[in-house]
Design a protein around this motif. Structure first.
Motif, short mmCIF file in Angstrom:
data_model
loop_
_atom_site.label_atom_id
_atom_site.label_comp_id
_atom_site.label_asym_id
_atom_site.label_seq_id
_atom_site.Cartn_x
_atom_site.Cartn_y
_atom_site.Cartn_z
N ASP A 1 0.82 -1.22 0.00
CA ASP A 1 0.00 0.00 0.00
C ASP A 1 0.85 1.27 0.00
OD1 ASP A 1 -2.23 -1.62 0.00
OD2 ASP A 1 -2.66 -1.35 2.15
N GLU A 2 2.02 1.21 0.63
CA GLU A 2 2.92 2.37 0.68
C GLU A 2 3.79 2.48 -0.57
OE1 GLU A 2 3.10 4.78 3.07
OE2 GLU A 2 1.33 3.84 3.97
N GLY A 3 3.66 1.50 -1.47
CA GLY A 3 4.43 1.54 -2.70
C GLY A 3 5.88 1.10 -2.54
N LEU A 4 6.18 0.43 -1.43
CA LEU A 4 7.55 0.01 -1.18
C LEU A 4 7.89 -1.33 -1.82
CD1 LEU A 4 7.73 1.11 2.55
CD2 LEU A 4 8.71 2.27 0.56
N ILE A 5 6.86 -2.11 -2.16
CA ILE A 5 7.06 -3.35 -2.90
C ILE A 5 6.02 -3.41 -4.02
CG2 ILE A 5 8.07 -4.66 -0.98
CD1 ILE A 5 5.37 -6.07 -0.61
N SER A 6 6.32 -4.17 -5.06
CA SER A 6 5.40 -4.32 -6.19
C SER A 6 4.41 -5.44 -5.90
CB SER A 6 6.17 -4.64 -7.47
OG SER A 6 6.74 -5.93 -7.37
N ILE A 7 3.37 -5.53 -6.72
CA ILE A 7 2.39 -6.60 -6.56
C ILE A 7 3.04 -7.97 -6.78
CG2 ILE A 7 1.53 -6.51 -8.93
CD1 ILE A 7 -0.63 -7.17 -5.84
N ASP A 8 4.00 -8.02 -7.69
CA ASP A 8 4.73 -9.27 -7.93
C ASP A 8 5.51 -9.68 -6.68
OD1 ASP A 8 5.68 -11.44 -9.64
OD2 ASP A 8 7.61 -10.40 -9.57
N GLU A 9 6.17 -8.72 -6.06
CA GLU A 9 6.91 -9.01 -4.83
C GLU A 9 5.95 -9.43 -3.72
OE1 GLU A 9 10.77 -6.11 -5.05
OE2 GLU A 9 8.78 -5.16 -4.84
N TYR A 10 4.82 -8.74 -3.65
CA TYR A 10 3.80 -9.09 -2.65
C TYR A 10 3.36 -10.54 -2.82
CZ TYR A 10 -0.68 -9.31 -0.25
OH TYR A 10 -1.73 -9.70 0.56
N ASP A 11 3.06 -10.92 -4.06
CA ASP A 11 2.60 -12.29 -4.33
C ASP A 11 3.67 -13.32 -3.96
OD1 ASP A 11 0.15 -11.37 -5.22
OD2 ASP A 11 0.73 -11.43 -7.35
N ARG A 12 4.92 -13.03 -4.30
CA ARG A 12 6.01 -13.98 -3.98
C ARG A 12 6.22 -14.10 -2.48
NH1 ARG A 12 10.97 -12.19 -7.45
NH2 ARG A 12 10.06 -10.19 -7.00
N ILE A 13 6.20 -12.98 -1.77
CA ILE A 13 6.38 -13.01 -0.31
C ILE A 13 5.19 -13.71 0.34
CG2 ILE A 13 6.61 -11.62 1.78
CD1 ILE A 13 7.99 -9.48 -0.02
N SER A 14 4.00 -13.44 -0.16
CA SER A 14 2.81 -14.08 0.38
C SER A 14 2.88 -15.60 0.24
CB SER A 14 1.57 -13.54 -0.34
OG SER A 14 0.40 -14.06 0.23
N ALA A 15 3.36 -16.07 -0.90
CA ALA A 15 3.52 -17.52 -1.10
C ALA A 15 4.55 -18.09 -0.13
CB ALA A 15 3.91 -17.81 -2.55
N LEU A 16 5.64 -17.36 0.09
CA LEU A 16 6.66 -17.80 1.04
C LEU A 16 6.10 -17.83 2.47
CD1 LEU A 16 9.80 -15.89 -0.30
CD2 LEU A 16 9.38 -18.36 -0.38
N ASN A 17 5.29 -16.83 2.81
CA ASN A 17 4.66 -16.82 4.14
C ASN A 17 3.76 -18.04 4.32
OD1 ASN A 17 5.84 -14.45 4.98
ND2 ASN A 17 4.11 -13.16 4.40
N ALA A 18 3.01 -18.37 3.31
CA ALA A 18 2.11 -19.52 3.40
C ALA A 18 2.90 -20.81 3.59
CB ALA A 18 1.24 -19.61 2.15
N GLN A 19 4.05 -20.92 2.92
CA GLN A 19 4.89 -22.11 3.08
C GLN A 19 5.49 -22.16 4.48
OE1 GLN A 19 7.83 -21.91 0.00
NE2 GLN A 19 6.43 -22.63 -1.59
N LYS A 20 5.97 -21.03 4.96
CA LYS A 20 6.65 -20.99 6.25
C LYS A 20 5.69 -21.22 7.41
CE LYS A 20 9.55 -18.20 9.27
NZ LYS A 20 10.29 -19.30 9.78
N PHE A 21 4.56 -20.55 7.39
CA PHE A 21 3.64 -20.58 8.53
C PHE A 21 2.57 -21.66 8.42
CE2 PHE A 21 5.11 -16.08 8.42
CZ PHE A 21 5.81 -16.10 9.62
N SER A 22 2.34 -22.20 7.25
CA SER A 22 1.31 -23.23 7.04
C SER A 22 0.01 -22.89 7.77
CB SER A 22 1.81 -24.59 7.51
OG SER A 22 2.98 -24.97 6.85
N PRO A 23 -0.66 -21.82 7.35
CA PRO A 23 -1.88 -21.44 8.05
C PRO A 23 -2.91 -22.55 8.05
CG PRO A 23 -1.65 -20.22 6.01
CD PRO A 23 -0.40 -20.98 6.19
N PHE A 24 -3.69 -22.61 9.11
CA PHE A 24 -4.68 -23.66 9.32
C PHE A 24 -5.66 -23.76 8.16
CE2 PHE A 24 -8.52 -25.41 11.38
CZ PHE A 24 -7.98 -26.55 11.94
N TYR A 25 -6.05 -22.65 7.62
CA TYR A 25 -7.04 -22.62 6.55
C TYR A 25 -6.41 -22.58 5.17
CZ TYR A 25 -6.07 -17.68 7.22
OH TYR A 25 -5.44 -16.48 7.37
N ALA A 26 -5.19 -23.03 5.03
CA ALA A 26 -4.49 -23.00 3.74
C ALA A 26 -5.25 -23.76 2.66
CB ALA A 26 -3.08 -23.55 3.88
N ASP A 27 -5.92 -24.84 3.04
CA ASP A 27 -6.71 -25.61 2.07
C ASP A 27 -7.79 -24.75 1.43
OD1 ASP A 27 -5.16 -27.79 2.76
OD2 ASP A 27 -6.67 -28.62 4.11
#
Length: 71
Positions: free
Chosen positions: A41-67
């Motif tokens: 939102d602050e323009g410090l990362i691009s949407i592509d970077e957001y998507d890549r980091i988000s995928a890494l977060n999902a892998q690292k934290f394995s949220p309960f509702y990932a399915d």
């Protein structure tokens, strides 16, 4: 399109138990996601970077509702 009343939409999924560890992982995931959303939102990362980091977060934290999120 025809709708059938007897059509089974639900597939069997094993029950998952919410443990304290799972709750902590969910919390950590949500906090990480909020941080990167703020960076986006602050323009410090691009949407592509957001998507890549988000995928890494999902892998690292394995949220309960990932399915549900199709991660």
């Amino acid at each position: 399109m025809q709708v059938s009343r007897n059509a089974s939409v639900v597939s069997p999924v094993p029950a998952r138990i919410m443990t304290k560890e799972a709750m902590q992982k969910d919390f950590d995931y949500e906090m990480a996601q909020k941080i990167i959303k703020n960076l986006l939102d602050e323009g410090l990362i691009s949407i592509d970077e957001y998507d890549r980091i988000s995928a890494l977060n999902a892998q690292k934290f394995s949220p309960f509702y990932a399915d549900l999120m199709d991660i």
